[in-house]
Design a protein around this motif. Structure first.
Motif, mmCIF file in Angstrom:
data_model
loop_
_atom_site.group_PDB
_atom_site.id
_atom_site.type_symbol
_atom_site.label_atom_id
_atom_site.label_comp_id
_atom_site.label_asym_id
_atom_site.label_seq_id
_atom_site.Cartn_x
_atom_site.Cartn_y
_atom_site.Cartn_z
ATOM 1 N N LEU A 116 73.257 13.743 62.119
ATOM 2 C CA LEU A 116 71.890 13.031 62.171
ATOM 3 C C LEU A 116 71.832 12.999 63.667
ATOM 4 C CD1 LEU A 116 71.758 10.199 59.614
ATOM 5 C CD2 LEU A 116 70.892 12.598 59.636
ATOM 6 N N ILE A 117 70.637 13.337 64.399
ATOM 7 C CA ILE A 117 70.482 13.249 65.938
ATOM 8 C C ILE A 117 69.243 12.624 66.048
ATOM 9 C CG2 ILE A 117 72.085 14.983 66.594
ATOM 10 C CD1 ILE A 117 69.854 16.927 67.132
ATOM 11 N N GLY A 118 69.016 12.186 67.116
ATOM 12 C CA GLY A 118 67.820 11.673 67.438
ATOM 13 C C GLY A 118 67.748 10.658 68.580
ATOM 14 N N GLY A 175 65.699 6.126 63.838
ATOM 15 C CA GLY A 175 65.917 5.720 62.322
ATOM 16 C C GLY A 175 67.160 6.276 61.822
ATOM 17 N N LYS A 176 68.066 6.888 62.829
ATOM 18 C CA LYS A 176 69.263 7.388 62.007
ATOM 19 C C LYS A 176 70.311 6.084 61.468
ATOM 20 C CE LYS A 176 70.719 8.642 66.436
ATOM 21 N NZ LYS A 176 69.915 8.038 67.163
ATOM 22 N N LEU A 235 79.203 12.955 56.836
ATOM 23 C CA LEU A 235 77.811 12.772 57.265
ATOM 24 C C LEU A 235 77.917 11.749 58.483
ATOM 25 C CD1 LEU A 235 74.458 13.287 57.021
ATOM 26 C CD2 LEU A 235 74.841 11.106 55.533
ATOM 27 N N TYR A 236 77.445 12.158 59.809
ATOM 28 C CA TYR A 236 77.421 11.137 60.915
ATOM 29 C C TYR A 236 76.336 11.332 61.737
ATOM 30 C CZ TYR A 236 79.388 14.694 64.188
ATOM 31 O OH TYR A 236 79.622 15.769 65.365
ATOM 32 N N SER A 237 75.956 10.097 62.778
ATOM 33 C CA SER A 237 74.965 10.314 63.626
ATOM 34 C C SER A 237 75.703 10.114 64.687
ATOM 35 C CB SER A 237 74.360 8.984 63.447
ATOM 36 O OG SER A 237 74.995 7.775 63.728
ATOM 37 N N SER A 238 74.890 11.010 65.849
ATOM 38 C CA SER A 238 75.415 10.999 67.085
ATOM 39 C C SER A 238 74.528 11.175 68.122
ATOM 40 C CB SER A 238 76.562 11.971 67.294
ATOM 41 O OG SER A 238 77.151 12.093 68.722
ATOM 42 N N HIS A 239 74.710 10.851 69.502
ATOM 43 C CA HIS A 239 73.826 11.409 70.548
ATOM 44 C C HIS A 239 74.487 12.346 71.258
ATOM 45 C CE1 HIS A 239 72.496 6.984 70.118
ATOM 46 N NE2 HIS A 239 71.251 7.740 70.271
ATOM 47 N N ASN A 240 75.649 12.607 71.032
ATOM 48 C CA ASN A 240 76.506 13.856 71.509
ATOM 49 C C ASN A 240 76.188 15.088 70.946
ATOM 50 O OD1 ASN A 240 78.471 15.294 73.029
ATOM 51 N ND2 ASN A 240 79.835 13.576 73.109
ATOM 52 N N ILE A 275 66.040 13.349 63.468
ATOM 53 C CA ILE A 275 65.219 12.184 63.083
ATOM 54 C C ILE A 275 64.221 11.824 64.216
ATOM 55 C CG2 ILE A 275 64.930 9.878 61.987
ATOM 56 C CD1 ILE A 275 67.456 10.532 60.579
ATOM 57 N N ASN A 276 63.089 11.563 63.981
ATOM 58 C CA ASN A 276 62.283 11.112 65.110
ATOM 59 C C ASN A 276 60.984 10.487 64.456
ATOM 60 O OD1 ASN A 276 61.245 10.894 67.664
ATOM 61 N ND2 ASN A 276 59.880 12.452 67.497
#
Lengths: 558, 249
Positions: free
Chosen positions: B41-43, B48-49, B195-200, B214-215
């Motif tokens: 999940l990026i954004g 909203g991640k 399932l993971y969120s990241s900015h990288n 996600i935006n």
């Protein structure tokens, strides 16, 4: 010095930030109950001091001039007591300022000198202590003035104001010096949880012992109507000699009573400076080192080998509660140490009330008084349960992601608090039974009453905390500040204890007056058990009704 | 029995609004994650991640929508759904007064993990995350990275079908971050979902099979990275980000 003012500005901004948030729910009931509780304590203190002071002044042994000595002693010991208590609190506060990371991990990186941070912390402590000094010493000074008829007028109150301003100065200065050895002592105690708990128990025990001595004076006063039976001539001479040389309190009292006022005040100010200067330089050297050590986690590492073996969910939750409370010093003090020592407080209180009742009535209502005392002290002891949910800190919310039901979480907490309460009640029963205050049958009934009242409060307090948890935001997840949940639950609990206790005493009295041929013990026990059981059932219904929904919606209270 | 390719996570029409907020944090969000794949999940910050992940774990309640883990509804059957879940929060929430081993044991107890399994898992996870003898020390003495490691170990102690991580790389040293990425790939190959969120974007490009962008609380884009050669994946992700969010990375 500009940085000190900037730090204060930061504090003011933080303190008022809550008021500036739009749409924030105001806990009016909590605020009102807190104010009522504090006002009640203050009024009780002023009244008790007035009654005591009036009796104490009359110990003259037929020499009228001794009245002035008594008033002088009263004020000196009051100032001395305030100094000692404030100094002890100050040591703890300065130790916290030295070792608690809180905002310091930010401050230490900023271009702020260590001594300025220390100065800012000590001024904060000073303001808090000044407030307590005003609340205690001003009524004391007014009462002593009224009782002595001392015509000091404006000068008396002017010097009183100066004394009130100087008292926290002296205590802060002394506390600054004592904070350094205290820090080393606390480092020695670090991670020695059982030893620390034992010390807490001894400390509270000692405090209760002193309290017991005070109660002895009060009971004697009630029995005889005169304090001279306690304070004999020889004792009074010793007390006077001590009061005359009880420096630095004597400096301030002498100044207030106009005896070499300027000189005594100067001595007090010089003493302040004499204590503050070395403290300032000592802390200047010590402060950054202590803080740096704390920030770098330079502490004795607690190690414990754990075998990986399975326990039931409930056993694991129960164990978690015990570990958390035992290994958090403030929790161990507030709950475990207090619960163990409360029975002795109950005993002292029952003895006092027994003496009081013997003046009013010839009826034997020891059992009913014990019921009242047990109800009051179990309410006070279990107020800790108002942090049952908040204590989990960030894990409180994380629990929602784990495969465990709200019922299991709450049951774990109830079992832990219930076990502590049962232990406390067992000691109450043993103490009251062994001292012969109550019969074995009465002791058994009292045990059940205490346990039921405790469970009622634990359940209600847990639900109140679940409805509006106050999760700590510090790194160590420790609840340090009191909140409105605490005062609300305590106020309601005390009201219940009073009504239940008074009801059982009334039953006993009415049965004796109307000479009903039925043991009053049975009826008053039935009454208190029914009342406590109803309260307990209501509390449990309050706790478990809609628990899942409330737990799921817990985020809203954040 | 869950087979490779079976749906592990299914989110349908999720709406989430915070109590004091005027706008929805997540609006009509749907996604799925299957066994044997890593989904990212990026954004941007506040897109909203984390809210989506927290709704998925039960950490946050939600207004509308349906979330299931291994076919079990998170709302109707929360305990059984969460038994299949291993979650690493973004705030490293742990009980600081416990030792690392005590904490792992506690989490394993809540998941009812058998004694033998937890002993094997601890040994296995120790070799990946290397906490060494510090496992017997109090967590309050751990560094930020070590906090993150104990959270990672706790999330895997019961062999969950779904491994859910919120910003897992933050605070880890390069070696541990690389070991974590390798372990994510190893874990999905065992037939589990990650399932993971990241900015990288670099890490996401190297590890993920599919990515959701996600935006403004909505799914703004979706990319199946397996359709591109490894060398082009990061570029494709950057292009998607620039196109949907309107910013170049």
């Amino acid at each position: 010095m500009r940085s000190v003012f900037l730090l204060f500005r930061k504090d003011i901004l933080c303190a008022f930030s809550a008021f500036r948030q739009k749409g924030r729910r105001r806990d009016v009931a909590g605020w009102i109950s807190t104010i009522l509780l504090l006002a009640g304590i203050f009024a009780a203190f002023v009244y008790a001091f007035y009654v005591f002071a009036e009796s104490y002044r009359s110990i003259t042994f037929d020499t009228p001039e001794a009245e002035a000595d008594r008033v002088y002693e009263l004020l000196t010991f009051s100032v001395g007591a305030v100094l000692v208590v404030q100094c002890l609190i100050g040591v703890k506060k300065i130790y916290d300022a030295l070792t608690d990371v809180k905002d310091q991990n930010v401050l230490i990186c900023q271009p702020v000198r260590a001594e300025h941070i220390y100065l800012y912390k000590i001024v904060r402590i000073y303001w808090a202590q000044l407030l307590s000094a005003v609340l205690i010493l001003v009524p004391v000074a007014v009462i002593t003035d009224v009782l002595s008829g001392y015509a000091g007028g404006a000068a008396y109150y002017g010097f009183t104001a100066l004394a009130v301003l100087l008292t926290p100065f002296l205590s802060c200065a002394a506390a600054s010096l004592l904070a350094v050895p205290y820090t080393f002592f606390m480092r020695f105690l670090e991670n020695k949880y059982l030893l620390r708990l034992l010390l807490y128990i001894l400390l509270i025990g000692a405090a209760f012992w002193v309290y017991g001595r005070i109660l002895l004076v009060i009971t004697t006063l009630l029995d005889s109507g005169k304090l001279e039976f306690v304070f004999e001539l020889q004792t009074m001479e010793r007390i006077h000699a001590v009061a005359a040389h009880l420096y630095p309190a004597a400096f301030l009292t002498k100044a207030v009573f106009g005896a070499d006022a300027a000189l005594n005040l100067l001595w007090a100010i010089l003493l302040c400076a004499g204590l503050f200067l070395p403290a300032y330089f000592l802390i200047r050297i010590f402060y950054r080192r202590a803080l740096q050590a704390r920030l770098e986690g330079e502490s004795r590492v607690f190690r414990r080998r754990t075998a990986f073996r399975r326990r039931s969910r409930l056993a694991s939750l129960l164990r978690k509660e015990f570990i958390l409370v035992l290994r958090t010093p403030s929790y161990a003090f507030q709950y475990l140490a207090t619960s163990v020592t409360v029975p002795f407080m109950v005993y002292q209180c029952v003895s006092l009330m027994r003496a009081m009742m013997s003046k009013i009535t010839i009826l034997d209502c020891d059992y009913e008084l014990a019921v009242f005392a047990v109800a009051v002290f179990s309410i006070i002891g279990n107020t800790f349960c108002t942090t049952n949910i908040s204590r989990d800190g960030r894990m409180g919310m994380f629990f929602k992601t784990l495969p465990v039901t709200p019922k299991e979480i709450v049951t774990g907490k109830l079992l832990f608090c219930g076990a502590v309460s049962v232990l406390s009640m067992v000691i109450v029963a043993v103490v009251l039974g062994a001292t012969g205050l109550l019969t074995p049958l009465e002791v058994t009934a009292l045990f059940f009453v205490g346990v039921i009242v405790s469970l009622a409060e634990i359940a209600a307090a847990t639900r109140k905390d679940l409805s509006s948890p106050v999760f700590p935001t510090q790194d160590n997840d420790e609840v340090t500040d009191s909140n409105s949940n605490v005062s609300l639950i305590m106020l309601l609990g005390l009201l219940f204890a009073f009504l239940a206790g008074a009801g059982s005493v009334l039953i006993s009295t009415l049965m004796s007056i109307y000479q009903i041929g039925f043991p009053s013990f049975v009826l008053s026990t039935a009454f208190i058990l029914v009342v406590a059981a109803v309260a307990c059932i209501l509390s449990f219904v309050y706790l478990f009704r809609g628990l899942d929904e409330k737990y799921r919606a817990m985020e809203e209270s954040l | 029995m869950i087979e490779r390719g079976d749906v592990i996570v299914k989110i349908e029409g999720l709406y989430k609004k915070y109590a004091k907020a005027k706008a929805y944090a997540v609006t009509d969000l749907s996604l799925e994650c299957r066994a044997g794949e890593i989904v990212g999940l990026i954004g941007r910050n506040g897109a909203g991640k984390s809210t989506t992940i927290k709704c998925l774990t039960g950490y946050l309640s939600y207004e509308k929508g349906k979330i299931s883990i291994c076919g079990r509804d998170v709302r109707k059957d929360p305990v059984r759904a969460k038994q299949e879940l291993g979650y690493v929060p973004d705030n490293s929430a742990v009980f600081e007064q416990m030792t690392g081993a005590e904490y792992l044991n506690f989490i394993a107890d809540l998941h009812r993990t058998p004694t033998g399994v937890r002993q094997t898992r601890v040994r296995e996870l120790q070799s990946v995350f290397r906490l060494g003898s510090r496992l017997d020390s109090m967590i309050s003495t751990y560094s930020h990275g070590m906090h993150q490691k104990i959270c990672l170990m706790a999330s895997l102690i019961h062999r969950p079908k779904l491994w859910l991580l919120d910003e897992p790389i933050t605070g880890l040293d390069p070696q541990t971050a690389a070991a974590l990425c390798r372990y994510m790939v190893f874990y999905k190959r065992k037939g589990n979902a990650v399932l993971y969120s990241s900015h990288n974007l670099d890490t996401v490009a190297r590890t993920c099979d599919r990515v959701y962008l996600i935006n403004g609380g909505k799914i703004a884009g979706h990319l199946d990275l397996t359709q591109f050669p490894a060398a082009e994946r990061e570029q494709k992700l950057s292009a998607l980000f620039a196109e949907k969010v309107g910013e170049t990375v």
